[in-house]
Scaffold this motif. Structure first.
Motif, mmCIF file in Angstrom:
data_model
loop_
_atom_site.group_PDB
_atom_site.id
_atom_site.type_symbol
_atom_site.label_atom_id
_atom_site.label_comp_id
_atom_site.label_asym_id
_atom_site.label_seq_id
_atom_site.Cartn_x
_atom_site.Cartn_y
_atom_site.Cartn_z
ATOM 1 N N ARG A 1 0.811 -1.227 0.000
ATOM 2 C CA ARG A 1 0.000 0.000 0.000
ATOM 3 C C ARG A 1 0.838 1.269 0.000
ATOM 4 O O ARG A 1 0.340 2.351 -0.304
ATOM 5 N N VAL A 2 2.113 1.149 0.369
ATOM 6 C CA VAL A 2 3.019 2.298 0.374
ATOM 7 C C VAL A 2 4.277 1.905 -0.385
ATOM 8 O O VAL A 2 4.868 0.848 -0.127
ATOM 9 N N GLY A 3 4.685 2.751 -1.327
ATOM 10 C CA GLY A 3 5.838 2.446 -2.153
ATOM 11 C C GLY A 3 7.094 3.142 -1.691
ATOM 12 O O GLY A 3 7.204 3.597 -0.539
ATOM 13 N N ALA A 4 8.058 3.241 -2.612
ATOM 14 C CA ALA A 4 9.338 3.871 -2.312
ATOM 15 C C ALA A 4 9.124 5.325 -1.893
ATOM 16 O O ALA A 4 8.302 6.034 -2.463
ATOM 17 N N GLY A 5 9.869 5.731 -0.886
ATOM 18 C CA GLY A 5 9.749 7.105 -0.417
ATOM 19 C C GLY A 5 8.478 7.392 0.341
ATOM 20 O O GLY A 5 8.141 8.556 0.568
ATOM 21 N N GLY A 6 7.760 6.338 0.715
ATOM 22 C CA GLY A 6 6.541 6.530 1.490
ATOM 23 C C GLY A 6 5.356 6.988 0.672
ATOM 24 O O GLY A 6 4.384 7.516 1.220
ATOM 25 N N ARG A 7 5.403 6.761 -0.655
ATOM 26 C CA ARG A 7 4.306 7.209 -1.522
ATOM 27 C C ARG A 7 3.135 6.236 -1.463
ATOM 28 O O ARG A 7 3.313 5.024 -1.552
ATOM 29 N N LEU A 8 1.936 6.786 -1.296
ATOM 30 C CA LEU A 8 0.721 5.968 -1.286
ATOM 31 C C LEU A 8 0.508 5.332 -2.652
ATOM 32 O O LEU A 8 0.595 5.993 -3.685
ATOM 33 N N ARG B 1 -2.202 3.365 -4.953
ATOM 34 C CA ARG B 1 -3.610 3.004 -5.081
ATOM 35 C C ARG B 1 -3.725 1.542 -5.508
ATOM 36 O O ARG B 1 -2.750 0.915 -5.924
ATOM 37 N N LEU B 2 -4.944 1.015 -5.418
ATOM 38 C CA LEU B 2 -5.160 -0.404 -5.672
ATOM 39 C C LEU B 2 -4.647 -0.823 -7.053
ATOM 40 O O LEU B 2 -4.032 -1.883 -7.203
ATOM 41 N N GLU B 3 -4.851 0.019 -8.066
ATOM 42 C CA GLU B 3 -4.433 -0.339 -9.419
ATOM 43 C C GLU B 3 -2.909 -0.333 -9.578
ATOM 44 O O GLU B 3 -2.368 -0.888 -10.540
ATOM 45 N N GLU B 4 -2.193 0.308 -8.647
ATOM 46 C CA GLU B 4 -0.729 0.376 -8.724
ATOM 47 C C GLU B 4 -0.037 -0.714 -7.913
ATOM 48 O O GLU B 4 1.174 -0.900 -8.036
ATOM 49 N N GLN B 5 -0.767 -1.428 -7.082
ATOM 50 C CA GLN B 5 -0.143 -2.380 -6.167
ATOM 51 C C GLN B 5 0.298 -3.649 -6.881
ATOM 52 O O GLN B 5 -0.361 -4.119 -7.814
ATOM 53 N N ASP B 6 1.421 -4.200 -6.427
ATOM 54 C CA ASP B 6 1.961 -5.443 -6.971
ATOM 55 C C ASP B 6 1.226 -6.617 -6.321
ATOM 56 O O ASP B 6 1.498 -6.995 -5.181
ATOM 57 N N ARG B 7 0.294 -7.204 -7.048
ATOM 58 C CA ARG B 7 -0.545 -8.255 -6.474
ATOM 59 C C ARG B 7 0.230 -9.526 -6.139
ATOM 60 O O ARG B 7 -0.222 -10.325 -5.323
ATOM 61 N N SER B 8 1.384 -9.707 -6.755
ATOM 62 C CA SER B 8 2.194 -10.887 -6.431
ATOM 63 C C SER B 8 2.747 -10.805 -5.012
ATOM 64 O O SER B 8 3.173 -11.818 -4.451
ATOM 65 N N ARG B 9 2.741 -9.613 -4.428
ATOM 66 C CA ARG B 9 3.249 -9.433 -3.062
ATOM 67 C C ARG B 9 2.130 -9.461 -2.023
ATOM 68 O O ARG B 9 2.397 -9.341 -0.833
ATOM 69 N N TRP B 10 0.898 -9.615 -2.470
ATOM 70 C CA TRP B 10 -0.182 -9.771 -1.500
ATOM 71 C C TRP B 10 -0.002 -11.102 -0.762
ATOM 72 O O TRP B 10 0.540 -12.066 -1.307
ATOM 73 N N ASP B 11 -0.461 -11.167 0.460
ATOM 74 C CA ASP B 11 -0.311 -12.367 1.286
ATOM 75 C C ASP B 11 -1.307 -13.430 0.807
ATOM 76 O O ASP B 11 -2.486 -13.400 1.157
ATOM 77 N N ALA B 12 -0.804 -14.378 0.005
ATOM 78 C CA ALA B 12 -1.685 -15.373 -0.615
ATOM 79 C C ALA B 12 -2.355 -16.270 0.419
ATOM 80 O O ALA B 12 -3.538 -16.622 0.280
ATOM 81 N N ALA B 13 -1.618 -16.660 1.452
ATOM 82 C CA ALA B 13 -2.194 -17.533 2.476
ATOM 83 C C ALA B 13 -3.312 -16.823 3.230
ATOM 84 O O ALA B 13 -4.364 -17.403 3.525
ATOM 85 N N GLN B 14 -3.104 -15.541 3.512
ATOM 86 C CA GLN B 14 -4.123 -14.775 4.222
ATOM 87 C C GLN B 14 -5.364 -14.578 3.355
ATOM 88 O O GLN B 14 -6.492 -14.625 3.843
ATOM 89 N N ILE B 15 -5.154 -14.373 2.054
ATOM 90 C CA ILE B 15 -6.286 -14.226 1.132
ATOM 91 C C ILE B 15 -7.072 -15.532 1.056
ATOM 92 O O ILE B 15 -8.311 -15.537 1.075
#
Length: 392
Positions: free
Chosen positions: A226-233, A235-249
């Motif tokens: 949810r937060v990128g380099a330099g603390g930048r917010l 948005r959902l369309e910019e997030q790397d879905r491969s880094r989402w917690d698959a087990a938690q999902i």
């Protein structure tokens, strides 16, 4: 620490005083003796001892207020398999003798640790008004001798909605911090997840409790992106879905299916369904916006909240005309502008600004972004809004 001390003190004001005294004692003892191996245990033990000493010095008061007597063993009606002192504190704050606003304010104060000023901003009232509200709630708990325990099985249904609401409030306060330099407060997120898991263990057949836990797991699975380099917010369309917690999902999706079985879904089960639809989409572009709108319609029917209506408008903006699109969504958002409950809600002008930007109306979008920035107290979100304004 506070929740554990309340268990001994049986009085909220006394517990808070003992906790504060324990910190003062630590400042002196730790400078002389060094920080102990387990600072939390040291502080909690010190606070509890001070509470016990206060009771010993107040034998007359103890005889008049039996609630303050510390039992040698749990009362018969108190489930022994519920170890979380914070859950007992939540149930105390959510006693039906208290008004709903008092329940929420007291939980934010005692369970979340928010200051009176922060809670006052959340409820759009002055700090003295909120301080008086919290004080009255504490006095009501003492005067009514509301016990510090998890209710018996027959009492649980009457408390369930309030308890689920405050656990949800703890989570949202941590998931999108209303103020401060960080977007997320992990301590509050973890606290809410622990409470939700305990509630599901306590009431495994309550589909709304299951739905609440599912929704929180699915939301939190995206935390790392949810937060990128330099603390930048991001948005959902910019997030790397491969880094989402698959087990938690996977765990969240399993719970969503359980929450939807057995009858008409409630508001937490429906919110979990919305989270599931976002989580299951391979990409942002593949999101099933039509089904999302339909679930939001169901949610509005059971929970007619202006925040839900605002979120639905965002979904509508992603649908093709004539049923959707930015122009259709903007008319919905403009219709919500007169709702006093959203007067200080910075997501309203932020959403309006984004829709105006997409409609190529930069001057109006800039004005809306400035309004959102003025209302936003979170540094990460404010920086994002400022970057969008600059980009115009």
């Amino acid at each position: 620490m506070l929740a554990a001390t309340v268990r001994v003190a049986r009085d909220l004001d006394l517990a808070e005083e003992c906790v504060q005294d324990a910190y003062v004692a630590a400042m002196d003892a730790w400078l002389r003796q060094g920080v102990p191996v387990n600072p939390g245990a040291w502080l909690t033990t010190t606070a509890q001892r001070r509470a016990l000493n206060a009771h010993k010095r107040a034998s007359t008061l103890r005889s008049k207020l039996p609630l303050l007597v510390v039992p040698d063993a749990p009362a018969a009606e108190e489930p022994e398999d519920i170890p979380d002192d914070r859950l007992r504190l939540v149930f105390t704050c959510c006693h039906p003798a208290l008004a709903r606003e008092a329940q929420l304010a007291l939980t934010l104060r005692l369970v979340c640790g928010l200051t009176t000023a922060e809670i006052a901003r959340a409820f759009l009232v002055s700090e003295p008004t909120m301080a008086a509200r919290v004080t009255r709630a504490k006095k009501k708990i003492a005067a009514a001798r509301i016990p510090y325990r998890v209710p018996s099985a027959e009492e649980l249904p009457d408390r369930l909605d309030a308890v689920l609401t405050v656990v949800h409030l703890v989570f949202t306060t941590g998931h999108a911090a209303p103020s401060g330099d960080a977007l997320v407060r992990p301590d509050l997120v973890e606290r809410a997840l622990d409470l939700a898991r305990t509630l599901c263990a306590l009431m495994p057949d309550e589909r709304e409790a299951v739905g609440l836990l599912a929704m929180m797991l699915l939301h939190d699975a995206r935390r790392a992106t949810r937060v990128g380099a330099g603390g930048r917010l991001l948005r959902l369309e910019e997030q790397d879905r491969s880094r989402w917690d698959a087990a938690q999902i996977a765990d969240g999706l399993r719970l969503v299916r359980a929450a939807l079985r057995g009858g008409k879904p409630g508001r937490f089960a429906l919110q979990a369904t919305i989270s599931a639809l976002y989580s299951e989409a391979p990409t942002y572009a593949d999101t099933d916006w039509g089904q999302l709108r339909d679930v939001y319609d169901l949610l509005l029917a059971v929970w007619p909240s202006p925040v839900v209506a605002l979120n639905r408008a965002v979904v509508v903006s992603m649908l093709p005309p004539p049923a959707g699109g930015p122009a259709v969504a903007l008319s919905v958002v403009d219709g919500l502008a007169g709702d006093a409950r959203l007067a200080a809600y910075h997501y309203l002008p932020a959403t309006r600004a984004d829709l105006l930007r997409r409609l190529d109306r930069p001057a109006e979008a800039a004005e809306a972004y400035r309004r959102a920035i003025a209302l936003c107290d979170n540094a990460v979100e404010r920086s994002f809004l400022e970057s969008r304004l600059a980009a115009l």
